[in-house]
Scaffold this motif. Structure first.
Motif, PDB file in Angstrom:
ATOM      1  N   TYR A   1      -9.754   4.125   0.767  1.00 26.66           N
ATOM      2  CA  TYR A   1      -9.828   2.869   0.025  1.00 26.66           C
ATOM      3  C   TYR A   1      -8.490   2.645  -0.671  1.00 26.66           C
ATOM      4  CZ  TYR A   1     -14.846   3.755   0.460  1.00 26.66           C
ATOM      5  OH  TYR A   1     -16.097   4.015   0.920  1.00 26.66           O
ATOM      6  N   SER A   2      -7.942   1.450  -0.482  1.00 21.11           N
ATOM      7  CA  SER A   2      -6.672   1.092  -1.119  1.00 21.11           C
ATOM      8  C   SER A   2      -6.762  -0.354  -1.565  1.00 21.11           C
ATOM      9  CB  SER A   2      -5.524   1.279  -0.120  1.00 21.11           C
ATOM     10  OG  SER A   2      -4.333   0.775  -0.644  1.00 21.11           O
TER      11      SER A   2
ATOM     12  N   GLN B   1      -8.011  -3.747  -1.820  1.00 24.31           N
ATOM     13  CA  GLN B   1      -8.940  -4.532  -1.022  1.00 24.31           C
ATOM     14  C   GLN B   1      -9.123  -3.969   0.394  1.00 24.31           C
ATOM     15  OE1 GLN B   1     -10.736  -7.434  -1.764  1.00 24.31           O
ATOM     16  NE2 GLN B   1     -10.204  -7.018  -3.874  1.00 24.31           N
ATOM     17  N   ASN B   2      -8.269  -3.028   0.781  1.00 26.51           N
ATOM     18  CA  ASN B   2      -8.280  -2.511   2.154  1.00 26.51           C
ATOM     19  C   ASN B   2      -9.027  -1.183   2.250  1.00 26.51           C
ATOM     20  OD1 ASN B   2      -6.628  -4.619   3.185  1.00 26.51           O
ATOM     21  ND2 ASN B   2      -4.889  -3.635   2.225  1.00 26.51           N
ATOM     22  N   THR B   3      -9.760  -1.037   3.332  1.00 28.56           N
ATOM     23  CA  THR B   3     -10.461   0.204   3.647  1.00 28.56           C
ATOM     24  C   THR B   3     -10.164   0.533   5.092  1.00 28.56           C
ATOM     25  OG1 THR B   3     -12.229  -0.388   2.116  1.00 28.56           O
ATOM     26  CG2 THR B   3     -12.702   1.352   3.692  1.00 28.56           C
TER      27      THR B   3
ATOM     28  N   GLN C   1      -4.544   6.278  -3.258  1.00 19.84           N
ATOM     29  CA  GLN C   1      -5.661   5.766  -2.490  1.00 19.84           C
ATOM     30  C   GLN C   1      -6.824   6.736  -2.617  1.00 19.84           C
ATOM     31  OE1 GLN C   1      -4.222   4.908   1.464  1.00 19.84           O
ATOM     32  NE2 GLN C   1      -2.374   3.993   0.653  1.00 19.84           N
ATOM     33  N   GLN C   2      -8.009   6.192  -2.720  1.00 22.27           N
ATOM     34  CA  GLN C   2      -9.219   7.006  -2.838  1.00 22.27           C
ATOM     35  C   GLN C   2      -9.688   7.407  -1.448  1.00 22.27           C
ATOM     36  OE1 GLN C   2     -12.349   5.069  -4.990  1.00 22.27           O
ATOM     37  NE2 GLN C   2     -13.877   6.549  -4.338  1.00 22.27           N
TER      38      GLN C   2
ATOM     39  N   GLU D   1       0.810  -1.215   0.000  1.00 23.18           N
ATOM     40  CA  GLU D   1       0.000   0.000   0.000  1.00 23.18           C
ATOM     41  C   GLU D   1       0.847   1.271   0.000  1.00 23.18           C
ATOM     42  OE1 GLU D   1      -4.024  -0.783   2.387  1.00 23.18           O
ATOM     43  OE2 GLU D   1      -2.207  -1.201   3.541  1.00 23.18           O
TER      44      GLU D   1
ATOM     45  N   ILE E   1     -17.524  -0.452   8.457  1.00 21.80           N
ATOM     46  CA  ILE E   1     -16.117  -0.826   8.333  1.00 21.80           C
ATOM     47  C   ILE E   1     -15.642  -1.314   9.698  1.00 21.80           C
ATOM     48  CG2 ILE E   1     -13.780  -0.001   7.806  1.00 21.80           C
ATOM     49  CD1 ILE E   1     -15.238   2.261   6.167  1.00 21.80           C
TER      50      ILE E   1
END
Length: 152
Positions: free
Chosen positions: A143-144, A146-148, A37-38, A32, A123
């Motif tokens: 959001y990155s 699969q990770n949040t 990242q969003q 990451e 989450i």
């Protein structure tokens, strides 16, 4: 001999705690780092404490099976020792898996967040000693892949 086997088993299982992933909002994987990242914004509507289950890898059960098998084989004569080795390996494997899961289990929090676009998302992430969240806080949802994660 028996005490040294137990010590080796405990060291192996406790070492699993260092292998567990950090699931807090402050921890990033190497993959990451240096990635786009969003980010979206929202407001926390509710918080709920949760348990995040521990890891379930072959390491805990394997270490337990080895120690249990060796310990069992030292009981009785040759035939009895062979039977006890199998019983010890099975029991040790089950115990090792349970210990691994328990050692790597962590406390978490479930966030319910009302996003700016009107959506509601939930989450779960591990508790972080450096961040305190309250209902009504405006937060970033990052959001990155699969990770949040949730952050202030």
């Amino acid at each position: 001999m028996k005490n040294s086997l137990i010590l080796i088993f405990l060291i192996s299982v406790l070492g699993l705690a260092g292998c567990a992933s950090n699931l807090s909002g402050e921890s990033y994987s190497r993959a990451e780092a240096r990635t786009v990242q969003q980010v979206e914004y929202g407001v926390i509507e509710s918080l709920r404490p949760v348990q995040i289950e521990g890891t379930k890898t072959p390491i805990g059960s394997g270490a337990g099976a080895i120690v249990g098998g060796i310990a069992g084989s030292s009981v009785g004569g040759r035939k009895t020792g062979q039977v006890m080795a199998v019983i010890g390996a099975v029991a040790g494997g089950l115990a090792g898996a349970a210990i691994e899961e328990g050692v790597t289990r962590t406390q978490g929090v479930e966030f319910t967040i009302r996003m700016e676009d009107g959506r509601t998302v939930a989450i779960v992430q591990a508790l972080s000693p450096n961040e305190r969240f309250s209902v009504g806080d405006r937060v970033r949802v990052i959001y990155s892949g699969q990770n949040t994660r949730v952050a202030h």
